[in-house]
Scaffold this motif. Structure first.
Motif, mmCIF file in Angstrom:
data_model
loop_
_atom_site.group_PDB
_atom_site.id
_atom_site.type_symbol
_atom_site.label_atom_id
_atom_site.label_comp_id
_atom_site.label_asym_id
_atom_site.label_seq_id
_atom_site.Cartn_x
_atom_site.Cartn_y
_atom_site.Cartn_z
ATOM 1 N N ARG A 126 -7.273 6.618 -5.807
ATOM 2 C CA ARG A 126 -7.878 5.503 -4.836
ATOM 3 C C ARG A 126 -6.723 5.107 -4.037
ATOM 4 N N SER A 127 -5.361 5.012 -4.567
ATOM 5 C CA SER A 127 -4.155 4.536 -3.867
ATOM 6 C C SER A 127 -3.944 5.518 -2.736
ATOM 7 N N LEU A 128 -4.440 6.846 -2.797
ATOM 8 C CA LEU A 128 -4.115 7.798 -1.705
ATOM 9 C C LEU A 128 -5.291 7.821 -0.787
ATOM 10 N N GLY A 129 -6.351 6.845 -1.098
ATOM 11 C CA GLY A 129 -7.745 6.818 -0.165
ATOM 12 C C GLY A 129 -8.833 7.898 -0.519
ATOM 13 N N VAL A 130 -8.718 8.273 -1.721
ATOM 14 C CA VAL A 130 -9.828 9.257 -2.273
ATOM 15 C C VAL A 130 -11.194 8.389 -2.357
ATOM 16 N N THR A 131 -12.152 8.182 -1.890
ATOM 17 C CA THR A 131 -13.037 7.112 -1.652
ATOM 18 C C THR A 131 -14.496 7.514 -2.372
ATOM 19 N N LEU A 182 -2.366 5.090 5.203
ATOM 20 C CA LEU A 182 -1.562 6.062 5.199
ATOM 21 C C LEU A 182 -1.717 7.134 6.324
ATOM 22 N N ILE A 216 0.806 -1.383 0.070
ATOM 23 C CA ILE A 216 0.071 0.057 -0.030
ATOM 24 C C ILE A 216 0.880 1.389 -0.163
ATOM 25 N N ALA A 232 -6.585 5.684 -10.536
ATOM 26 C CA ALA A 232 -6.012 4.683 -9.642
ATOM 27 C C ALA A 232 -5.018 5.303 -8.700
ATOM 28 N N ASN A 237 -6.385 1.998 2.064
ATOM 29 C CA ASN A 237 -5.332 2.786 1.995
ATOM 30 C C ASN A 237 -5.244 4.008 2.728
ATOM 31 N N ARG A 238 -6.582 4.845 2.881
ATOM 32 C CA ARG A 238 -6.388 6.130 3.444
ATOM 33 C C ARG A 238 -6.043 5.692 5.050
ATOM 34 N N GLN A 290 -6.045 -1.675 -8.847
ATOM 35 C CA GLN A 290 -7.394 -1.133 -9.254
ATOM 36 C C GLN A 290 -8.028 -1.610 -10.439
ATOM 37 N N LYS A 292 2.413 1.787 -3.139
ATOM 38 C CA LYS A 292 1.389 2.396 -4.300
ATOM 39 C C LYS A 292 1.087 3.623 -4.116
ATOM 40 N N ALA A 293 1.210 4.046 -2.891
ATOM 41 C CA ALA A 293 1.224 5.760 -2.452
ATOM 42 C C ALA A 293 2.301 6.140 -3.050
ATOM 43 N N SER A 297 -9.708 1.666 -1.042
ATOM 44 C CA SER A 297 -9.287 3.071 -0.810
ATOM 45 C C SER A 297 -9.313 3.381 0.617
#
Lengths: 225, 289
Positions: free
Chosen positions: A184-189, B280, A10, A181, B276-277, B255, A13-14, B273
């Motif tokens: 989403r990898s950074l957590g925007v949902t 982080l 994870i 992508a 992932n959030r 993804q 990916k970030a 996601s």
């Protein structure tokens, strides 16, 4: 913290997402700058010269340019190393594939399926592009300080156009999948944002590809010569 | 898992001719006896047969007849196995338990899709979704983290170890706590319930081109993360579970979304996601919570 980021799938990916977004920001500026070519040789060459004098006299000649180059180099190296390591992991995670071959096997968009090879094409293109228009090693005109003439010379060759057009199509596909992508990898949902992200990803892909392709197409059709 | 009956005389993987000829004899007899005058569906099955974890496997062809469209996929496999046992062959080993779609045991990849063409578990998949004369490929979950034990049975213990790394809350045991002691906002309760539906079947891993367990891990991280009871371990949970997930050799997320499409419980793709959030966020907070 660096360890937690680089060690996990994870986190890595970030890193890919952030480095990709840095390169994307640069590409927007680069594409807009390229369009200066439609204002003629003086405007375009003057713009190229200005890029080397940003921040003067506080900063020296080409200092800003070199800062940008170092940031981009760091971004592209992180992006490629992370992509390579994650891809190796992903492939190793399924050592035996499925025997079934059929339409129902796996539905992926073309952009998603071509991320890895598209990325390889883009990496090779960056090398070519620098040799062609920065170091002028492979440029047919190769006159330092005259980017307008060098660009026209490069796009007057069949190989220059072929390589560039193929790479820009790969770029569009890469951004189409990569932008959403990365978010989403950074957590925007949220679902509301997701729809907007898809539209933004497709819009960025289209605008950047079209903007970059405008230059070789203009040279080929004689609009720019 | 179906207990293997005898070790002698089993059809070796790849011995397709043998399987097909014996079937020809069974066509008029076994089938007629079970279903009277109606013939039902006739299907060609290509099933992964592998005698043991270290042994070579191969897709082996069988023909089954007299399949009712109202049978479940497992009923159909039972029909095949009854015949194989009667003929002295080894039955096809597959995991199954509740046959109600809630235990997650009956994982198999049918025609390249985890649990087959319907968004259900294999036990809830009915033969009416296939056509008479179809050829159906049946394979085990394929992932480095899910070694094949036999035929269609894989070891999904890796998922248990991911849960063991942090998929729990620390709470005093004893009598049930007073229901109003810890208020849970309705949206959080809804989110927790939706993610608690995960039955750990592993379809997400089987469907993912990278053999990733992201959707599985995310379901538990989100389920416990939104509840006040899960708050004390919010950071350590996601860090430890993701570490365990990586250590088990699962891939990462690219993804694609195949996991959420395959999930029989409808765990939303967005939960990845969310995880992932959460990950982080935990990293920013400096690791341990």
């Amino acid at each position: 913290m660096v360890n937690l980021l680089w060690r996990s799938t994870i986190g890595k990916k970030a890193v890919m997402a952030v480095s990709g977004l840095v390169m994307l920001l640069y590409l927007v500026a680069h594409m807009l700058g390229n369009l200066k070519i439609f204002f003629g040789p003086d405007d375009f060459n003057g713009y190229a010269h200005w890029l080397r004098t940003i921040g003067e006299p506080a900063l020296g000649y080409e200092w800003t340019l070199w800062v940008v180059r170092v940031v981009l180099l760091a971004a592209v190296v992180l992006h490629i190393v992370a992509a390579y390591q994650l891809s190796r992991r992903d492939i190793a995670a399924r050592p035996v594939g499925y025997a079934h071959r059929g339409a129902s096997r796996l539905r992926m968009t073309f952009a998603t399926r071509t991320m890895r090879w598209g990325g390889v094409i883009l990496g090779l293109f960056i090398v070519w592009h620098i040799l062609d228009l920065t170091t002028l090693t492979v440029n047919p005109h190769a006159e330092p300080g005259h980017p307008y003439e060098n660009v026209v010379a490069s796009f007057s060759t069949w190989y220059g156009n072929t390589i560039y057009i193929a790479a820009m199509l790969a770029l569009g596909l890469h951004i189409r999948h990569g932008f959403a992508a990365a978010a989403r990898s950074l957590g925007v949902t949220s679902a509301r944002l997701a729809a907007g992200l898809r539209v933004t990803a497709n819009g960025l892909a289209l605008v950047l590809t079209a903007g970059f392709l405008a230059v070789p197409l203009a040279v080929m059709t004689g609009v720019v010569s | 898992m179906n207990a293997p009956h005898s070790t002698s005389d089993r059809t070796q993987p790849g011995a397709t001719d043998d399987a097909e000829t014996t079937d020809g004899a069974a066509h008029g007899t076994t089938d007629g006896a079970a279903h009277g005058a109606t013939d039902g569906m006739e299907l060609t099955l290509r099933i992964w047969r592998q005698p043991g974890p270290e042994e070579q496997g191969a897709m082996t062809t069988y023909r089954v007849t007299g399949i009712s469209p109202d049978m479940s996929f497992l009923d159909m496999l039972d029909t095949l196995n009854e015949r194989l046992i009667a003929e002295g062959d080894e039955p096809v080993a597959f995991d199954h338990d509740c046959r109600e779609g809630i235990c997650g045991a009956c994982g198999m990849v049918i025609n390249g899709q985890a649990h087959g063409p319907q968004p259900t578990t294999t036990c809830q998949l009915h033969m009416r979704h296939f056509d008479d004369g179809d050829t159906i490929d049946v394979e085990p979950w394929r992932a480095a983290a899910f070694p094949v034990i036999r035929d269609l049975v894989v070891d999904r213990g890796a998922l248990d170890r991911v849960i063991g790394a942090g998929g729990y809350i620390t709470a005093p045991t004893g009598s049930a706590p007073e229901a109003h002691a810890t208020a849970v906002p309705k949206p959080a309760a809804d989110t927790a319930f939706a993610h608690a539906e995960c039955i750990g079947c592993g379809a997400c891993v089987a469907a993912c081109p990278n053999g990733a367990a992201m959707l599985f891990t995310a379901a538990k991280v989100v389920h416990l993360g939104v509840l006040p009871q899960g708050a004390p371990e919010r950071e350590s949970r996601v860090l430890d579970m993701v570490t365990a997930m990586d250590d088990e050799g699962f891939g990462g997320c690219t993804q694609v979304g195949a996991c959420a499409t395959a999930c029989p419980k409808g765990i939303p793709f967005e939960s990845i996601s969310d995880m992932n959030r959460e990950y982080l966020r935990a990293v920013r907070k400096g690791g341990r919570g």
